[in-house]
Design an enzyme around this catalytic site. Structure first.
Site, PDB file in Angstrom:
ATOM      1  N   TYR A  72       0.827  -1.213   0.000  1.00 50.35           N
ATOM      2  CA  TYR A  72       0.000   0.000   0.000  1.00 50.35           C
ATOM      3  C   TYR A  72       0.861   1.262   0.000  1.00 50.35           C
ATOM      4  O   TYR A  72       0.578   2.228  -0.709  1.00 50.35           O
ATOM      5  CB  TYR A  72      -0.923   0.008   1.228  1.00 50.35           C
ATOM      6  CG  TYR A  72      -1.949   1.116   1.165  1.00 50.35           C
ATOM      7  CD1 TYR A  72      -3.198   0.889   0.593  1.00 50.35           C
ATOM      8  CD2 TYR A  72      -1.650   2.394   1.639  1.00 50.35           C
ATOM      9  CE1 TYR A  72      -4.136   1.905   0.504  1.00 50.35           C
ATOM     10  CE2 TYR A  72      -2.585   3.416   1.545  1.00 50.35           C
ATOM     11  CZ  TYR A  72      -3.831   3.179   0.979  1.00 50.35           C
ATOM     12  OH  TYR A  72      -4.748   4.180   0.880  1.00 50.35           O
ATOM     13  N   PHE A 124      -5.561  21.143 -24.165  1.00 51.77           N
ATOM     14  CA  PHE A 124      -6.315  19.940 -24.484  1.00 51.77           C
ATOM     15  C   PHE A 124      -7.677  20.042 -23.789  1.00 51.77           C
ATOM     16  O   PHE A 124      -7.830  20.768 -22.814  1.00 51.77           O
ATOM     17  CB  PHE A 124      -5.547  18.689 -24.036  1.00 51.77           C
ATOM     18  CG  PHE A 124      -6.286  17.427 -24.382  1.00 51.77           C
ATOM     19  CD1 PHE A 124      -6.470  17.070 -25.707  1.00 51.77           C
ATOM     20  CD2 PHE A 124      -6.836  16.630 -23.397  1.00 51.77           C
ATOM     21  CE1 PHE A 124      -7.192  15.935 -26.037  1.00 51.77           C
ATOM     22  CE2 PHE A 124      -7.551  15.485 -23.723  1.00 51.77           C
ATOM     23  CZ  PHE A 124      -7.732  15.131 -25.038  1.00 51.77           C
ATOM     24  N   ASP A 125      -8.674  19.290 -24.277  1.00 49.19           N
ATOM     25  CA  ASP A 125     -10.037  19.504 -23.757  1.00 49.19           C
ATOM     26  C   ASP A 125     -10.194  19.228 -22.264  1.00 49.19           C
ATOM     27  O   ASP A 125     -10.912  19.941 -21.576  1.00 49.19           O
ATOM     28  CB  ASP A 125     -11.094  18.745 -24.574  1.00 49.19           C
ATOM     29  CG  ASP A 125     -10.847  17.263 -24.661  1.00 49.19           C
ATOM     30  OD1 ASP A 125      -9.725  16.841 -24.363  1.00 49.19           O
ATOM     31  OD2 ASP A 125     -11.768  16.516 -25.035  1.00 49.19           O
ATOM     32  N   ASP A 214       2.481  20.193 -20.166  1.00 52.30           N
ATOM     33  CA  ASP A 214       1.609  19.041 -20.374  1.00 52.30           C
ATOM     34  C   ASP A 214       2.401  18.119 -21.301  1.00 52.30           C
ATOM     35  O   ASP A 214       2.527  18.359 -22.499  1.00 52.30           O
ATOM     36  CB  ASP A 214       0.293  19.502 -21.005  1.00 52.30           C
ATOM     37  CG  ASP A 214      -0.616  18.332 -21.348  1.00 52.30           C
ATOM     38  OD1 ASP A 214      -0.137  17.179 -21.414  1.00 52.30           O
ATOM     39  OD2 ASP A 214      -1.821  18.560 -21.565  1.00 52.30           O
ATOM     40  N   ALA A 216       2.252  14.852 -22.293  1.00 50.22           N
ATOM     41  CA  ALA A 216       1.718  13.591 -22.813  1.00 50.22           C
ATOM     42  C   ALA A 216       2.585  13.013 -23.940  1.00 50.22           C
ATOM     43  O   ALA A 216       2.840  11.816 -23.973  1.00 50.22           O
ATOM     44  CB  ALA A 216       0.288  13.808 -23.294  1.00 50.22           C
ATOM     45  N   LYS A 257       0.224   7.902 -23.367  1.00 51.39           N
ATOM     46  CA  LYS A 257       0.754   8.219 -24.696  1.00 51.39           C
ATOM     47  C   LYS A 257       2.226   7.787 -24.741  1.00 51.39           C
ATOM     48  O   LYS A 257       2.539   6.638 -25.018  1.00 51.39           O
ATOM     49  CB  LYS A 257       0.618   9.705 -24.999  1.00 51.39           C
ATOM     50  CG  LYS A 257      -0.792  10.136 -25.372  1.00 51.39           C
ATOM     51  CD  LYS A 257      -1.640  10.403 -24.192  1.00 51.39           C
ATOM     52  CE  LYS A 257      -2.918  11.133 -24.509  1.00 51.39           C
ATOM     53  NZ  LYS A 257      -3.815  11.174 -23.352  1.00 51.39           N
ATOM     54  N   HIS A 449     -18.540  16.172 -26.446  1.00 49.39           N
ATOM     55  CA  HIS A 449     -18.300  15.264 -27.579  1.00 49.39           C
ATOM     56  C   HIS A 449     -18.349  13.789 -27.202  1.00 49.39           C
ATOM     57  O   HIS A 449     -18.618  12.948 -28.032  1.00 49.39           O
ATOM     58  CB  HIS A 449     -16.979  15.603 -28.263  1.00 49.39           C
ATOM     59  CG  HIS A 449     -15.781  15.464 -27.378  1.00 49.39           C
ATOM     60  ND1 HIS A 449     -15.539  16.326 -26.330  1.00 49.39           N
ATOM     61  CD2 HIS A 449     -14.780  14.569 -27.360  1.00 49.39           C
ATOM     62  CE1 HIS A 449     -14.432  15.963 -25.728  1.00 49.39           C
ATOM     63  NE2 HIS A 449     -13.946  14.891 -26.325  1.00 49.39           N
TER      64      HIS A 449
HETATM   65  N1  F0G Z   1      -3.077  16.384 -22.274  1.00 46.10           N
HETATM   66  C1  F0G Z   1      -3.040  16.072 -23.571  1.00 46.10           C
HETATM   67  C2  F0G Z   1      -2.187  16.857 -24.511  1.00 46.10           C
HETATM   68  C3  F0G Z   1      -3.805  14.997 -24.044  1.00 46.10           C
HETATM   69  O1  F0G Z   1      -3.767  14.694 -25.328  1.00 46.10           O
HETATM   70  C4  F0G Z   1      -4.586  14.258 -23.121  1.00 46.10           C
HETATM   71  C5  F0G Z   1      -5.384  13.140 -23.554  1.00 46.10           C
HETATM   72  C6  F0G Z   1      -4.572  14.635 -21.771  1.00 46.10           C
HETATM   73  C7  F0G Z   1      -3.800  15.706 -21.385  1.00 46.10           C
HETATM   74  C8  F0G Z   1      -5.380  13.895 -20.736  1.00 46.10           C
HETATM   75  O2  F0G Z   1      -4.826  12.681 -20.462  1.00 46.10           O
HETATM   76  O3  F0G Z   1      -6.490  10.983 -21.217  1.00 46.10           O
HETATM   77  O4  F0G Z   1      -4.660  10.392 -19.643  1.00 46.10           O
HETATM   78  O5  F0G Z   1      -6.525  11.789 -18.891  1.00 46.10           O
HETATM   79  N2  F0G Z   1      -5.596  12.886 -24.739  1.00 46.10           N
HETATM   80  C9  F0G Z   1      -6.298  11.755 -25.290  1.00 46.10           C
HETATM   81  C10 F0G Z   1      -6.472  11.955 -26.762  1.00 46.10           C
HETATM   82  C11 F0G Z   1      -7.527  11.333 -24.592  1.00 46.10           C
HETATM   83  O6  F0G Z   1      -7.207  11.156 -27.376  1.00 46.10           O
HETATM   84  O7  F0G Z   1      -5.861  12.855 -27.321  1.00 46.10           O
HETATM   85  P1  F0G Z   1      -5.678  11.394 -20.033  1.00 46.10           P
END
Ligand code: F0G
Length: 457
Positions: A72, A124-125, A214, A216, A257, A449
């Site tokens: 844990y 990102f969204d 960010d 990713a 990613k 979406h």
């Molecule tokens: N930042 C970026 C640039 C992303 O592309 C994503 C996710 C996230 C943050 C959030 O990360 O999904 O692990 O919570 N992108 C995916 C996409 C979902 O399809 O581009 P997450």
């Protein structure tokens, strides 16, 4: 004879995929309310919905899973994970989270207050969602060239320093941090140059504003710096990545990613105050600070993934495949955000379905057409994803309307790329006959979406 390019790995395990008939797909798409997120994955032939969590792990990662320490607190897996992040990113404080948005949630819970302004090179969204849900304002300061899909530039993900400075000046004392996304997913997986990273950080720091990367797709960004920016061709990906992170104050990462795991994420920083502040949100949201929503085995696979996907050959294999698909689209004259992005090709739907008015969501319509044509599931990164303006409630039609073909890492072969390109060509050839798009029947107030219900017009 010069030997042709080939993958830097071989395949050890396969998963069958299934074709379907157009008639079946018509039915399935109708049942899904013309929203491909609502389709059953088993009814998809080639799945390009996302490159997130859909990669194939290596034999090394699978074997790392077996060595997971599921204690844990204080598991060896955590220390291995922490050590790898410190080595590759250069940050000593690390908080694991179950994915990227969870990292945003934990960090932003500590940093973002109502009325704050947070600039970014196209958020990102989920990042935008986490900002707006806290009644703060997300402002895009992307370089204007990114909007011209046909302009071929090496670093279209760059920040516009001019726009950034304007935001910093007008909101002095009200900007808790800036978000620098590498690569810039929203504008087409386009990279940010090392020069721009440095200049952005220098500018923010001049105004006393910290920068959160960010990250990713930081490894893909490092690959583009190595191959496109002067002065980096002899540096390793790991050296470049380390330099990228050296300018910023913290990183959030969706490890789904560039760490090639199916689930995982983290926050990393050298700022002890931020670490202490964020930590207290990790425990209630994610779990104890040495596992943060992940299994010990996941932490192991993540560390291994980070290690191997910051090697040049791995990234070259990946980006070569995306470029291969782009070359097929070039052959057929299909317009996309140029040059090809790191993780995806973003087809310019506005330029394909020219007869569909923007109020009828051309990219969303193209997503439906591609699925109907060949069972290929792509994703709309356009007007639907842009949501409504939180104040005026109007649809945001100001950005690009793109169809994203996100390529999972180490999953499909170039033969699949040929199928994707041929299917798109078939849709492209009949584009003039597609004059109507879709209308919204139901939508959620935020990140609509994923669940939106549509009607075909
Ligand atoms: N930042 C970026 C640039 C992303 O592309 C994503 C996710 C996230 C943050 C959030 O990360 O999904 O692990 O919570 N992108 C995916 C996409 C979902 O399809 O581009 P997450």
């Amino acid at each position: 004879m010069e030997l042709p390019f080939a993958e830097s790995w071989k395949i050890k395990m396969i998963e069958p995929i299934k074709k379907s008939t157009r008639e079946q797909r018509e039915q399935w798409l109708k049942e899904a309310h013309y929203n491909v997120f609502q389709l059953k994955a088993e009814n998809v032939y080639i799945d390009l919905l996302t490159d997130s969590g859909t990669g194939a792990m290596s034999d090394r990662q699978w074997s790392a899973l077996m060595l997971g320490d599921e204690s844990y607190a204080g598991a060896t897996s955590f220390y291995k994970f922490k050590q790898t992040i410190e080595k590759i990113l250069g940050f000593k404080y690390v908080i694991p989270t179950h994915q990227g948005r969870a990292a945003e949630n934990v960090l932003f819970s500590y940093l973002v207050k109502e009325g704050h302004v947070i600039p970014g090179n196209a958020h990102f969204d989920t990042t935008k969602g986490h900002i707006e849900a806290r009644k703060a304002i997300a402002i895009d300061v992307t370089c204007p060239e990114a909007k011209d899909t046909q302009k071929e530039l090496p670093f279209k993900g760059n920040v516009s320093l001019e726009l950034l400075e304007k935001v910093l000046l007008e909101n002095k004392g009200n900007v808790p941090f800036m978000v620098l996304t590498v690569t810039n997913n929203t504008v087409g997986g386009q990279p940010v140059s090392m020069k721009n990273i440095k200049e952005t950080c220098d500018l923010c720091h001049k105004y006393g504003v910290p920068v959160v990367m960010d990250s990713a797709r930081f490894a893909e960004n490092a690959y583009f710096i190595k191959t496109r920016e002067e002065g980096y061709k002899d540096k390793s990906i790991k050296e470049i990545a380390k330099q990228m992170f050296s300018y910023v104050d913290a990183a959030t990462m969706s490890a789904k990613k560039d760490a090639i795991v199916n689930m995982g994420g983290f926050i990393a920083t050298n700022n002890e105050e931020w670490y202490e502040g964020a930590k207290s949100f990790c425990i209630p949201f994610e779990g104890y600070i040495t596992y943060g929503g992940l299994n010990g085995r996941d932490l192991n696979a993540l560390a291994q993934g980070l290690e191997e996907n910051t090697e040049f050959d791995m990234l070259q294999t990946r980006i070569h495949q995306v470029e291969y698909l782009a070359s097929k689209l070039d052959e057929y004259g299909i317009p996309y955000q140029r040059p090809a992005g790191g993780h995806a090709i973003f087809v310019d739907a506005d330029k394909v379905l020219t007869a569909v008015p923007k109020e009828e969501f051309p990219a969303q319509t193209l997503t439906c057409e591609l699925y109907l044509e060949a069972g290929i599931r792509a994703c709309e990164i356009g007007y639907m994803l842009a949501d409504r303006d939180p104040i005026t409630k109007e649809n945001r039609f100001g950005g690009l309307d793109l169809l994203r073909l996100a390529i999972p890492r180490r999953v499909y072969t170039d033969n699949h790329m040929d199928v994707i390109a041929a299917a798109l060509k078939n849709v492209y050839d009949k584009r003039e006959s597609i004059t109507r798009g879709v209308a919204i029947e139901w939508e959620a107030p935020l990140m609509r979406h994923f669940t939106v219900k549509l009607r075909r017009l």
